[in-house]
Design a protein around this motif. Structure first.
Motif, PDB file in Angstrom:
ATOM      1  N   TYR A   1       0.820  -1.216   0.000  1.00  0.00           N
ATOM      2  CA  TYR A   1       0.000   0.000   0.000  1.00  0.00           C
ATOM      3  C   TYR A   1       0.854   1.267   0.000  1.00  0.00           C
ATOM      4  O   TYR A   1       0.352   2.344   0.254  1.00  0.00           O
ATOM      5  CB  TYR A   1      -0.927  -0.014   1.221  1.00  0.00           C
ATOM      6  N   GLY A   2       2.149   1.123  -0.239  1.00  0.00           N
ATOM      7  CA  GLY A   2       3.041   2.277  -0.235  1.00  0.00           C
ATOM      8  C   GLY A   2       3.575   2.618   1.136  1.00  0.00           C
ATOM      9  O   GLY A   2       4.167   3.676   1.331  1.00  0.00           O
ATOM     10  N   GLN A   3       3.397   1.724   2.115  1.00  0.00           N
ATOM     11  CA  GLN A   3       3.775   2.029   3.490  1.00  0.00           C
ATOM     12  C   GLN A   3       5.275   2.202   3.710  1.00  0.00           C
ATOM     13  O   GLN A   3       5.687   2.734   4.733  1.00  0.00           O
ATOM     14  CB  GLN A   3       3.207   0.988   4.459  1.00  0.00           C
ATOM     15  N   LEU A   4       6.099   1.813   2.750  1.00  0.00           N
ATOM     16  CA  LEU A   4       7.538   2.049   2.881  1.00  0.00           C
ATOM     17  C   LEU A   4       7.947   3.435   2.394  1.00  0.00           C
ATOM     18  O   LEU A   4       9.088   3.839   2.573  1.00  0.00           O
ATOM     19  CB  LEU A   4       8.330   0.969   2.142  1.00  0.00           C
ATOM     20  N   GLY A   5       7.042   4.164   1.766  1.00  0.00           N
ATOM     21  CA  GLY A   5       7.357   5.514   1.319  1.00  0.00           C
ATOM     22  C   GLY A   5       8.352   5.583   0.184  1.00  0.00           C
ATOM     23  O   GLY A   5       9.014   6.593  -0.014  1.00  0.00           O
TER      24      GLY A   5
ATOM     25  N   GLY B   1       7.555   5.240  -3.053  1.00  0.00           N
ATOM     26  CA  GLY B   1       6.947   5.709  -4.293  1.00  0.00           C
ATOM     27  C   GLY B   1       6.180   4.656  -5.075  1.00  0.00           C
ATOM     28  O   GLY B   1       5.772   4.901  -6.205  1.00  0.00           O
ATOM     29  N   PHE B   2       5.974   3.475  -4.494  1.00  0.00           N
ATOM     30  CA  PHE B   2       5.207   2.451  -5.199  1.00  0.00           C
ATOM     31  C   PHE B   2       4.381   1.637  -4.214  1.00  0.00           C
ATOM     32  O   PHE B   2       4.664   1.575  -3.022  1.00  0.00           O
ATOM     33  CB  PHE B   2       6.113   1.524  -6.017  1.00  0.00           C
ATOM     34  N   SER B   3       3.337   1.019  -4.773  1.00  0.00           N
ATOM     35  CA  SER B   3       2.518   0.049  -4.043  1.00  0.00           C
ATOM     36  C   SER B   3       2.260  -1.102  -5.002  1.00  0.00           C
ATOM     37  O   SER B   3       2.702  -1.065  -6.154  1.00  0.00           O
ATOM     38  CB  SER B   3       1.208   0.694  -3.590  1.00  0.00           C
ATOM     39  N   SER B   4       1.522  -2.089  -4.572  1.00  0.00           N
ATOM     40  CA  SER B   4       1.243  -3.222  -5.471  1.00  0.00           C
ATOM     41  C   SER B   4       0.448  -2.778  -6.690  1.00  0.00           C
ATOM     42  O   SER B   4       0.539  -3.391  -7.752  1.00  0.00           O
ATOM     43  CB  SER B   4       0.508  -4.343  -4.725  1.00  0.00           C
ATOM     44  N   ASP B   5      -0.320  -1.686  -6.562  1.00  0.00           N
ATOM     45  CA  ASP B   5      -1.090  -1.161  -7.693  1.00  0.00           C
ATOM     46  C   ASP B   5      -0.209  -0.517  -8.763  1.00  0.00           C
ATOM     47  O   ASP B   5      -0.672  -0.215  -9.849  1.00  0.00           O
ATOM     48  CB  ASP B   5      -2.110  -0.120  -7.224  1.00  0.00           C
ATOM     49  N   SER B   6       1.070  -0.282  -8.448  1.00  0.00           N
ATOM     50  CA  SER B   6       1.977   0.364  -9.395  1.00  0.00           C
ATOM     51  C   SER B   6       2.465  -0.585 -10.481  1.00  0.00           C
ATOM     52  O   SER B   6       3.106  -0.148 -11.428  1.00  0.00           O
ATOM     53  CB  SER B   6       3.203   0.922  -8.643  1.00  0.00           C
TER      54      SER B   6
ATOM     55  N   LYS C   1       6.447  -7.848  -6.647  1.00  0.00           N
ATOM     56  CA  LYS C   1       7.285  -6.661  -6.865  1.00  0.00           C
ATOM     57  C   LYS C   1       7.235  -5.677  -5.698  1.00  0.00           C
ATOM     58  O   LYS C   1       8.044  -4.773  -5.625  1.00  0.00           O
ATOM     59  CB  LYS C   1       6.892  -5.980  -8.169  1.00  0.00           C
ATOM     60  N   SER C   2       6.287  -5.858  -4.793  1.00  0.00           N
ATOM     61  CA  SER C   2       6.181  -4.977  -3.629  1.00  0.00           C
ATOM     62  C   SER C   2       7.061  -5.427  -2.474  1.00  0.00           C
ATOM     63  O   SER C   2       7.140  -4.752  -1.460  1.00  0.00           O
ATOM     64  CB  SER C   2       4.728  -4.899  -3.154  1.00  0.00           C
ATOM     65  N   LYS C   3       7.736  -6.556  -2.616  1.00  0.00           N
ATOM     66  CA  LYS C   3       8.642  -7.043  -1.571  1.00  0.00           C
ATOM     67  C   LYS C   3       9.962  -6.285  -1.648  1.00  0.00           C
ATOM     68  O   LYS C   3      10.589  -6.233  -2.704  1.00  0.00           O
ATOM     69  CB  LYS C   3       8.924  -8.538  -1.748  1.00  0.00           C
TER      70      LYS C   3
ATOM     71  N   VAL D   1      -5.092   7.645  -8.522  1.00  0.00           N
ATOM     72  CA  VAL D   1      -6.316   7.614  -9.315  1.00  0.00           C
ATOM     73  C   VAL D   1      -5.973   7.609 -10.800  1.00  0.00           C
ATOM     74  O   VAL D   1      -6.517   6.831 -11.585  1.00  0.00           O
ATOM     75  CB  VAL D   1      -7.234   8.808  -8.962  1.00  0.00           C
ATOM     76  N   LEU D   2      -5.044   8.475 -11.208  1.00  0.00           N
ATOM     77  CA  LEU D   2      -4.647   8.539 -12.614  1.00  0.00           C
ATOM     78  C   LEU D   2      -3.978   7.241 -13.055  1.00  0.00           C
ATOM     79  O   LEU D   2      -4.275   6.713 -14.124  1.00  0.00           O
ATOM     80  CB  LEU D   2      -3.706   9.721 -12.843  1.00  0.00           C
ATOM     81  N   GLU D   3      -3.064   6.724 -12.224  1.00  0.00           N
ATOM     82  CA  GLU D   3      -2.391   5.470 -12.565  1.00  0.00           C
ATOM     83  C   GLU D   3      -3.415   4.348 -12.723  1.00  0.00           C
ATOM     84  O   GLU D   3      -3.361   3.587 -13.686  1.00  0.00           O
ATOM     85  CB  GLU D   3      -1.393   5.087 -11.456  1.00  0.00           C
ATOM     86  N   ASN D   4      -4.342   4.262 -11.796  1.00  0.00           N
ATOM     87  CA  ASN D   4      -5.324   3.178 -11.836  1.00  0.00           C
ATOM     88  C   ASN D   4      -6.307   3.339 -12.985  1.00  0.00           C
ATOM     89  O   ASN D   4      -6.754   2.348 -13.554  1.00  0.00           O
ATOM     90  CB  ASN D   4      -6.071   3.089 -10.504  1.00  0.00           C
TER      91      ASN D   4
END
Length: 186
Positions: free
Chosen positions: A52-56, A58-63, A72-74, A129-132
């Motif tokens: 969910y971007g909790q590492l700050g 610039g990415f989350s699983s939605d990226s 890729k979120s690991k 929102v734009l990315e999604n």
């Protein structure tokens, strides 16, 4: 060594994080599947899952492309959170799927899941929102880069505590009184 667990293994005995051996770590914080550390020189490192971007970073699983987000979120090794390098972060905090960063000036920044208002924002992240929309997915309220809590811009926070999906913060009002702030779902 890698300390991000997966379905097949877990770290069952304490291990030194060799990748941080040259850092003087002054504070640590852990969420459900992510960890942070603050170093004496002001550097902040994060590792674990950034679903969910909790590492700050610039990415989350939605990226990522559908089906690749989990893998890729690991973040298997501690990675420096560059977006906070100019902020004088004094304390770090983790909720289940979000992170908060308190500066020496009492400013509060947050990133990660915000679906229940954990980050103090009652909006969907415009970039997400734009990315999604491009990927044909639903809107998200995830914030992937630490962002200052907009409703507290004029408030100097002195301490924070995080629950699974909520936050409590103490702020001084300038008259030797401490005011309690609360947000999220509790």
């Amino acid at each position: 060594q890698k300390l991000c667990r997966n379905e097949d293994n877990a770290v069952k005995q304490p291990q030194q994080l060799v990748s941080l051996q040259d850092q003087v770590v002054t504070q640590v914080a852990c969420g459900e599947t992510h960890s942070l550390c603050l170093c004496k020189n002001g550097s902040i490192f994060g590792w674990g899952m950034s679903l969910y971007g909790q590492l700050g970073l610039g990415f989350s699983s939605d990226s990522f492309e559908p089906g690749l987000g989990m893998e890729k979120s690991k973040v298997m090794e501690p990675r420096k959170i560059e977006s906070l390098k100019d902020e004088q972060v004094a304390k770090i905090y983790c909720g289940s799927t979000f992170s908060l960063f308190l500066t020496k000036n009492g400013e509060l920044y947050g990133c990660g899941m915000n679906d229940l208002g954990q980050l103090g924002e009652d909006i969907y992240n415009a970039l997400s929102v734009l990315e999604n929309a491009r990927m044909g997915q639903m809107q998200t309220s995830d914030i992937t880069i630490p962002t200052q809590v907009s409703s507290l811009l004029e408030v100097q926070i002195s301490t924070v505590a995080c629950g699974e999906s909520h936050v409590l913060a103490i702020a001084a009002d300038g008259k030797d009184r401490k005011m309690l702030w609360a947000w999220g779902q509790y």
